[in-house]
Scaffold this motif. Sequence first.
Motif, PDB file in Angstrom:
ATOM      1  N   THR A 171      -2.871   7.490 -12.871  1.00 30.40           N
ATOM      2  CA  THR A 171      -2.971   8.032 -11.520  1.00 30.40           C
ATOM      3  C   THR A 171      -3.026   6.873 -10.537  1.00 30.40           C
ATOM      4  O   THR A 171      -3.400   5.756 -10.900  1.00 30.40           O
ATOM      5  CB  THR A 171      -4.223   8.920 -11.372  1.00 30.40           C
ATOM      6  N   SER A 172      -2.637   7.133  -9.293  1.00 29.95           N
ATOM      7  CA  SER A 172      -2.634   6.074  -8.288  1.00 29.95           C
ATOM      8  C   SER A 172      -2.955   6.664  -6.922  1.00 29.95           C
ATOM      9  O   SER A 172      -2.795   7.872  -6.689  1.00 29.95           O
ATOM     10  CB  SER A 172      -1.284   5.347  -8.240  1.00 29.95           C
ATOM     11  N   ALA A 173      -3.405   5.803  -6.022  1.00 29.01           N
ATOM     12  CA  ALA A 173      -3.699   6.204  -4.639  1.00 29.01           C
ATOM     13  C   ALA A 173      -3.292   5.074  -3.712  1.00 29.01           C
ATOM     14  O   ALA A 173      -3.482   3.894  -4.027  1.00 29.01           O
ATOM     15  CB  ALA A 173      -5.186   6.517  -4.476  1.00 29.01           C
ATOM     16  N   GLN A 174      -2.717   5.451  -2.580  1.00 27.94           N
ATOM     17  CA  GLN A 174      -2.273   4.453  -1.610  1.00 27.94           C
ATOM     18  C   GLN A 174      -3.069   4.604  -0.316  1.00 27.94           C
ATOM     19  O   GLN A 174      -3.246   5.701   0.206  1.00 27.94           O
ATOM     20  CB  GLN A 174      -0.779   4.617  -1.326  1.00 27.94           C
ATOM     21  N   TRP A 175      -3.553   3.480   0.189  1.00 27.43           N
ATOM     22  CA  TRP A 175      -4.372   3.471   1.388  1.00 27.43           C
ATOM     23  C   TRP A 175      -3.607   2.768   2.508  1.00 27.43           C
ATOM     24  O   TRP A 175      -2.965   1.743   2.296  1.00 27.43           O
ATOM     25  CB  TRP A 175      -5.691   2.739   1.130  1.00 27.43           C
ATOM     26  N   VAL A 176      -3.685   3.317   3.718  1.00 24.33           N
ATOM     27  CA  VAL A 176      -2.977   2.755   4.868  1.00 24.33           C
ATOM     28  C   VAL A 176      -4.006   2.336   5.915  1.00 24.33           C
ATOM     29  O   VAL A 176      -4.876   3.120   6.309  1.00 24.33           O
ATOM     30  CB  VAL A 176      -1.998   3.771   5.472  1.00 24.33           C
ATOM     31  N   ASN A 177      -3.910   1.088   6.360  1.00 25.97           N
ATOM     32  CA  ASN A 177      -4.762   0.593   7.437  1.00 25.97           C
ATOM     33  C   ASN A 177      -4.193   1.101   8.760  1.00 25.97           C
ATOM     34  O   ASN A 177      -3.087   0.728   9.165  1.00 25.97           O
ATOM     35  CB  ASN A 177      -4.798  -0.941   7.420  1.00 25.97           C
ATOM     36  N   THR A 178      -4.945   1.971   9.432  1.00 31.00           N
ATOM     37  CA  THR A 178      -4.428   2.603  10.657  1.00 31.00           C
ATOM     38  C   THR A 178      -4.264   1.615  11.810  1.00 31.00           C
ATOM     39  O   THR A 178      -3.566   1.899  12.782  1.00 31.00           O
ATOM     40  CB  THR A 178      -5.361   3.743  11.103  1.00 31.00           C
ATOM     41  N   TYR A 179      -4.914   0.447  11.721  1.00 32.20           N
ATOM     42  CA  TYR A 179      -4.803  -0.555  12.788  1.00 32.20           C
ATOM     43  C   TYR A 179      -3.626  -1.487  12.566  1.00 32.20           C
ATOM     44  O   TYR A 179      -2.872  -1.804  13.490  1.00 32.20           O
ATOM     45  CB  TYR A 179      -6.098  -1.366  12.892  1.00 32.20           C
ATOM     46  N   THR A 180      -3.475  -1.965  11.332  1.00 32.15           N
ATOM     47  CA  THR A 180      -2.423  -2.956  11.048  1.00 32.15           C
ATOM     48  C   THR A 180      -1.176  -2.343  10.422  1.00 32.15           C
ATOM     49  O   THR A 180      -0.110  -2.953  10.443  1.00 32.15           O
ATOM     50  CB  THR A 180      -2.959  -4.035  10.098  1.00 32.15           C
ATOM     51  N   GLY A 181      -1.310  -1.137   9.841  1.00 33.56           N
ATOM     52  CA  GLY A 181      -0.175  -0.526   9.163  1.00 33.56           C
ATOM     53  C   GLY A 181       0.029  -1.033   7.753  1.00 33.56           C
ATOM     54  O   GLY A 181       0.936  -0.576   7.051  1.00 33.56           O
ATOM     55  N   SER A 182      -0.788  -1.965   7.270  1.00 33.13           N
ATOM     56  CA  SER A 182      -0.649  -2.486   5.913  1.00 33.13           C
ATOM     57  C   SER A 182      -1.122  -1.437   4.902  1.00 33.13           C
ATOM     58  O   SER A 182      -1.948  -0.580   5.204  1.00 33.13           O
ATOM     59  CB  SER A 182      -1.464  -3.767   5.752  1.00 33.13           C
ATOM     60  N   THR A 183      -0.557  -1.503   3.699  1.00 36.07           N
ATOM     61  CA  THR A 183      -0.901  -0.545   2.653  1.00 36.07           C
ATOM     62  C   THR A 183      -1.537  -1.252   1.461  1.00 36.07           C
ATOM     63  O   THR A 183      -1.242  -2.411   1.180  1.00 36.07           O
ATOM     64  CB  THR A 183       0.346   0.212   2.166  1.00 36.07           C
ATOM     65  N   THR A 184      -2.397  -0.521   0.803  1.00 32.07           N
ATOM     66  CA  THR A 184      -3.042  -0.988  -0.424  1.00 32.07           C
ATOM     67  C   THR A 184      -2.964   0.127  -1.456  1.00 32.07           C
ATOM     68  O   THR A 184      -3.210   1.290  -1.133  1.00 32.07           O
ATOM     69  CB  THR A 184      -4.511  -1.355  -0.173  1.00 32.07           C
ATOM     70  N   MET A 185      -2.618  -0.236  -2.666  1.00 34.30           N
ATOM     71  CA  MET A 185      -2.506   0.764  -3.720  1.00 34.30           C
ATOM     72  C   MET A 185      -3.434   0.404  -4.876  1.00 34.30           C
ATOM     73  O   MET A 185      -3.486  -0.760  -5.295  1.00 34.30           O
ATOM     74  CB  MET A 185      -1.072   0.880  -4.243  1.00 34.30           C
ATOM     75  N   THR A 186      -4.182   1.414  -5.363  1.00 31.26           N
ATOM     76  CA  THR A 186      -4.977   1.252  -6.572  1.00 31.26           C
ATOM     77  C   THR A 186      -4.434   2.200  -7.626  1.00 31.26           C
ATOM     78  O   THR A 186      -3.880   3.267  -7.297  1.00 31.26           O
ATOM     79  CB  THR A 186      -6.458   1.548  -6.311  1.00 31.26           C
ATOM     80  N   ALA A 187      -4.589   1.836  -8.871  1.00 27.59           N
ATOM     81  CA  ALA A 187      -4.025   2.646  -9.957  1.00 27.59           C
ATOM     82  C   ALA A 187      -4.884   2.529 -11.204  1.00 27.59           C
ATOM     83  O   ALA A 187      -5.582   1.523 -11.404  1.00 27.59           O
ATOM     84  CB  ALA A 187      -2.593   2.209 -10.257  1.00 27.59           C
ATOM     85  N   VAL A 188      -4.811   3.573 -12.026  1.00 29.15           N
ATOM     86  CA  VAL A 188      -5.435   3.586 -13.348  1.00 29.15           C
ATOM     87  C   VAL A 188      -4.395   4.121 -14.317  1.00 29.15           C
ATOM     88  O   VAL A 188      -3.788   5.174 -14.073  1.00 29.15           O
ATOM     89  CB  VAL A 188      -6.691   4.473 -13.383  1.00 29.15           C
ATOM     90  N   SER A 189      -4.143   3.420 -15.386  1.00 34.13           N
ATOM     91  CA  SER A 189      -3.166   3.870 -16.374  1.00 34.13           C
ATOM     92  C   SER A 189      -3.600   3.428 -17.763  1.00 34.13           C
ATOM     93  O   SER A 189      -4.373   2.473 -17.918  1.00 34.13           O
ATOM     94  CB  SER A 189      -1.769   3.309 -16.067  1.00 34.13           C
ATOM     95  N   GLY A 190      -3.121   4.156 -18.751  1.00 34.79           N
ATOM     96  CA  GLY A 190      -3.486   3.804 -20.121  1.00 34.79           C
ATOM     97  C   GLY A 190      -2.555   4.440 -21.129  1.00 34.79           C
ATOM     98  O   GLY A 190      -1.889   5.444 -20.835  1.00 34.79           O
TER      99      GLY A 190
END
Length: 351
Positions: free
Chosen positions: A235-254
């Motif tokens: 599973t994964s989730a993507q986060w967006v910084n509302t000020y800068t527009g940059s994205t960060t993604m976290t994930a878990v897999s196995g």
Amino acid sequence: MARPKSPRFWILLTVGGACAFCCTGTLGLMALGFFAGSDSATPGASGTVSRARGGTPGEPGGFAFNAPAGWKTQEDGRFIVEWNDRSDTLGVEALRLPSVPGLDDGEGKLARMWQERVGADWNDVKPDPLVMRRFMANGARAFFTAAVVRAKHNGRDFRVSLYLVEAGDRLEPLVFIQSFMTPGGVGEHLSASYSWSTSYARVEEALKGVRGSPVGLPLVDDAEVVGHFLHDSGTSAQWVNTYTGSTTMTAVSGRTEYTFGANHSFHYKYAGASGQVGAMKFGSESDQGTWSVNHDVLTVTGARWTRRFLLMGAARSPEGKRTLHLMRDNGGWSLAPGAIGQNGELYVAAD
């Protein structure tokens, strides 16, 4: 009861307005006269049944279904129960279809009936359903599958379960239809999705009255367990910084691997990763030991730990690969829709 030559078992009845039973008024129902109302066997070409694994006969006729107290019996043989849950109305309908000759290829027969009969008159019926197995009240085996489908005539959601119960020299089909109705239909689609585990309790109650034969056979043969099986998850989730527009993604897999040997030895491997993409942490573990199947439980006893799994199936994937459908013992097993979806693990043969 003779099998009709060209039956169309499922006929949707369009009923306008409110009615006393939501199951009667809004579910896809069978045409009258197509019920297998007798426990007598249906003759067929495949009258010879292989019983190499043993098993003992069940009740005379090989099949019985006794609806729980409180269920209303309809003149055409259906059973219906409904009740109020706050302002909503929940219901379950049970009905029988004509017998299917022969005990061979239960998975294949159920998949074909699901696609040809259920798929003919309901929307959102997916082909190649995941076929599971379980024991009935007296230890007879049954093949089953279930899914949320949509009525063609009014667009409402229902949860349909199809069972094929081993009985004598044939398979006896049982259908359970769960319904949900809310006043005015506001938000019904979303609310219905949360109701299936609640109304499923009535399905499980009804299944206590189902008996078949032969009894005493294993749910899954040892030969079906032998092999190299893989289970992938992630599973994964993507986060967006509302000020800068940059994205960060976290994930878990196995990936989990089990190799079950014909000599009842097993080898286990796991490899997984988790964290922010680009800076993920990795881990792995392994074990080996012996495995055994008792009734419907697979036990793997290794040097590091012992684990138990409920065996829910061993069908073929749409690509023809062997599978093992397992549920790990995490303090209790449940075949409720949410439990199967959340805790069931499908292992697919690597070879």
